[in-house]
Write an enzyme that holds these catalytic residues in place. Sequence first.
Site, PDB file in Angstrom:
ATOM      1  N   ALA A  18      -2.849   1.342  -4.648  1.00  0.00           N
ATOM      2  CA  ALA A  18      -3.630   0.502  -3.734  1.00  0.00           C
ATOM      3  C   ALA A  18      -4.455   1.352  -2.780  1.00  0.00           C
ATOM      4  CB  ALA A  18      -2.705  -0.433  -2.952  1.00  0.00           C
ATOM      5  N   ASP A  19      -3.853   2.416  -2.252  1.00  0.00           N
ATOM      6  CA  ASP A  19      -4.577   3.298  -1.341  1.00  0.00           C
ATOM      7  C   ASP A  19      -5.730   4.005  -2.056  1.00  0.00           C
ATOM      8  OD1 ASP A  19      -2.936   3.919   1.456  1.00  0.00           O
ATOM      9  OD2 ASP A  19      -1.661   3.182  -0.158  1.00  0.00           O
ATOM     10  N   GLY A  20      -5.475   4.475  -3.279  1.00  0.00           N
ATOM     11  CA  GLY A  20      -6.513   5.184  -4.005  1.00  0.00           C
ATOM     12  C   GLY A  20      -7.699   4.304  -4.328  1.00  0.00           C
TER      13      GLY A  20
ATOM     14  N   GLY B 241      -9.576   3.695  -1.132  1.00  0.00           N
ATOM     15  CA  GLY B 241     -10.332   4.865  -0.706  1.00  0.00           C
ATOM     16  C   GLY B 241     -11.623   5.028  -1.478  1.00  0.00           C
TER      17      GLY B 241
END
Length: 413
Positions: free
Chosen positions: A178-180, A183
């Site tokens: 999710a973070d990747g 980003g």
Amino acid sequence: MTMRELHRRDYRPEARGILDGVRILDLSRLFAGNVLTQMLGDFGAEVIKVEPPEGDTLRAWKTEGVETHWKIYARNKKSLCLSLRDPRAVDVIRALVPSCRMLVESFRPGVLEAMGLSPEVLHALNPGLTIIRISGWGQDGPYAQRPGFGTVIEGFSGFAAMNGFSDREPVLPPMYLADGVAGLTGASAAMIALREVEVNGGLGQVIDLPLLDPLFAILSPQAANYRLTGKGKPRTGSRSTNSAPRNAYRCSDGLYVGLSGSIQKMAERLFRAIGRPDLVDDPRFRTNADRLRHVDELDAIIGAFIAERTQDENVAYFEAAEVTIGPINDAPKLVADPHVVARELIADYPDPDMELIPMHAVVPRLHDRPGSIRTPAPTLGQHNRELLGQIGIAGEAFDELVAAGVVRGRSAR
């Protein structure tokens, strides 16, 4: 081939990228913001990483005591270590804002406002400032104040429910998915907003970037599928519910290959390659819909053929037949792969802890104005004196902030 046989490269501090002159003030923590600013930094942006006294949380992700994540995702950045609980540190941020094109933050919604750095305040200082606000759930809505780590979002978004095998529990990704995704989405959003300012003459945008929205966007067809069928997507392991054959198959050496026959011509080519041209007209496998209905039988036939050969033998055999197949690699095999080495997907860079650290290449690859890895990840507060000097805080004024604990870090002095 060993890790020592990767291409060796050095940092290129003299390189100038397309985003040279774009200054970014990065107040974010952990992964999404660091991916976003690392990508822009690779193309020349000056990224000022504002860290708390204990350092960015990403520094705590260590392997054998080494900050591997930080070293990779904080390359091409400068470190400014401030205790933002002190109003004098917030004054430093305000003083830096006029020289910046972007500000990135990942506080819980409302915290930036409580610090006296609301978008209205920031835009009064710099009307063209792009403000990227990373959170778990978004700046508004019923869940805005919930903690929003990627693990929670990967479960909430529907991803985990469709990942894994039907007879087992839902599977969360073993990495920061999710973070990747957020980003990478944020980097493109930042450039869209920058164009509005620089080309269209518009005002700086406030970008609401929750972890949830970008991940849900790439899963979005599931809602339409549910409306049509009344069912959620089942967990099918490595199979696809859209096409067959598609699976991970075990080879005779215990390794695996990934194979996909997702278009009709490829499925027919595969049948001929395994010596079963009769399957092309077999009513069980004639069309994609037929193959999906009889996927257990189909996988048994393909799996039996693959199980007689090693991974390398299977890859060579099917590649010669122009069937889409590839090895399922782990890290040791990946870093030794001739394609990875030749294209320098990973190269070795000097590092004080590891001597050489393998880092991924700049992505994407631009032909005439490629990005570059100019500097290694900074030590905590490494650029305090340089950055504060640019806003007139030097000499005794700088020393006073250090003595008061406003400016921190091993390189504070």
